[in-house]
Design an enzyme around this catalytic site. Structure first.
Site, mmCIF file in Angstrom:
data_model
loop_
_atom_site.group_PDB
_atom_site.id
_atom_site.type_symbol
_atom_site.label_atom_id
_atom_site.label_comp_id
_atom_site.label_asym_id
_atom_site.label_seq_id
_atom_site.Cartn_x
_atom_site.Cartn_y
_atom_site.Cartn_z
ATOM 1 N N GLY A 66 0.920 -1.193 0.167
ATOM 2 C CA GLY A 66 0.031 -0.050 -0.139
ATOM 3 C C GLY A 66 0.730 1.291 0.064
ATOM 4 N N GLY A 114 -0.175 -5.560 0.550
ATOM 5 C CA GLY A 114 -1.305 -5.265 -0.241
ATOM 6 C C GLY A 114 -1.296 -5.884 -1.709
ATOM 7 N N GLU A 137 5.068 -6.694 7.348
ATOM 8 C CA GLU A 137 4.708 -5.683 7.994
ATOM 9 C C GLU A 137 5.085 -5.530 9.640
ATOM 10 O OE1 GLU A 137 1.951 -6.558 4.899
ATOM 11 O OE2 GLU A 137 3.129 -7.847 6.348
ATOM 12 N N ASP A 145 -1.933 -8.266 7.254
ATOM 13 C CA ASP A 145 -3.430 -7.883 7.136
ATOM 14 C C ASP A 145 -3.880 -8.215 5.573
ATOM 15 O OD1 ASP A 145 -2.003 -5.735 5.769
ATOM 16 O OD2 ASP A 145 -3.596 -4.236 6.029
#
Length: 325
Positions: A66, A114, A137, A145
């Site tokens: 992202g 992402g 992450e 996520d």
């Protein structure tokens, strides 16, 4: 006029979405998520579209994740744009997983964060000899996520725990072994795949997996990060000792929350439940100090010297509240 951030094409019965920010390794923006979601909704009921193909422009990768700088701005200012972005991004992840037509994801080159979210839930996932798949992450004070908790908690043995806590990237063979991908296609044959979307015509035997399930399954069992670190550091395998050193550089808070997230996801009924839990956790972590600090150290200042708060896994575990339910 600038080029579109997502190129939308319909060729015969193939709908093709090309992420088109090659200079940023096609890192996702809110606009890109919106275009993909809108197009997939239209194509779901369009009889002209039989198969959907997702790929990235350029040769560096499908998607590096992202827009980290935008998240950093929210983290330091108390903004809420990231929460809105994550909600839409996770909704797109769920749409891809439940899509009524085959979605072929071309996971060539770098596929991180992402990027895993828009490819790892597709029905047909293709890797090449250039693929580098990762959920890194914990190195920026966040957690895996975009459905990462769901995917990694379902990897064989404790491979997913290893990948989550180290943030390590894996290639084609290990990506397939970990359940993050399905088929191997040499990059030289990608033009054929992009032309027709039929993996069966270009797939080959994948490289062998390198990850050693022996020490991984032994060391990563359980729910305590400190215990896992002790096992890794004292194990005779150099790879285990190297993993301990790597984990030691990550955010202690992220490590504790990530392990909780994976263990929770293992007992959830479906991807949507995991995404809902991830969104709640993301909202919490946006307000914790390590996210802003991790992005600062890795992306903004690039000094690679994050000052984590708390600084140890033991202190992080003691300071954290009960996980959101």
């Amino acid at each position: 006029m600038s080029e579109p951030s997502v190129i939308v094409q319909l060729r015969g019965r193939l709908g093709h979405l090309t992420l088109n920010r090659p200079r940023a390794i096609n890192a996702l923006t809110a606009e890109m998520v919106a275009v993909m979601a809108r197009t997939l909704e239209l194509w779901a009921s369009d009889d002209r579209v039989r198969t959907v193909l997702i790929s990235g422009a350029g040769e560096r990768g499908l998607c590096a994740g992202g827009d980290i700088r935008a998240i950093h701005a929210d983290a330091v200012s108390g903004g809420t744009a990231s929460l809105d972005f994550w909600a839409e991004e996770y909704r797109l992840n769920a749409t891809i997983a439940a899509y009524p037509k085959p979605i072929v994801a071309c996971m060539d080159g770098v596929v991180m964060g992402g990027g895993i979210g828009i490819s790892g839930h597709a029905s047909v996932r293709v890797v090449t000899e250039r693929s580098r798949l990762a959920m890194p992450e914990v190195g920026i004070g966040f957690h895996p996520d975009v459905g990462g908790s769901w995917l990694l908690s379902r990897a064989p043995g404790e491979i997913g725990t290893h990948l989550a806590l180290t943030g390590s990237a894996v290639g084609a063979g290990d990506g397939i072994a970990a359940g993050l991908a399905d088929h191997y296609v040499p990059s030289a044959r990608l033009p054929e795949l992009l032309a027709h979307g039929d993996v069966s015509l270009v797939a080959e035997e994948p490289p062998r997996a390198d990850l050693d399930r022996g020490w991984i399954d032994e060391c990563y069992a359980g729910d305590d990060v400190a215990v896992i670190l002790d096992r890794l550091a004292s194990h005779p395998s150099p790879a285990a000792q190297a993993a301990a050193k790597e984990i030691g550089t990550k955010s202690p808070t992220s490590l504790v929350l990530t392990l909780r997230s994976l263990r929770t996801a293992a007992g959830l009924p479906d991807l949507r439940a995991a995404l809902d839990a991830e969104l709640r956790l993301s909202a919490v972590m946006l307000r914790l100090p390590d996210l802003a600090e991790g992005i600062r150290a890795q992306i903004i200042d690039k000094d690679r010297r994050p000052r984590w708060q708390p600084a140890t896994v033991a202190d992080a575990a003691a300071a954290l509240p009960t996980p959101p339910s």
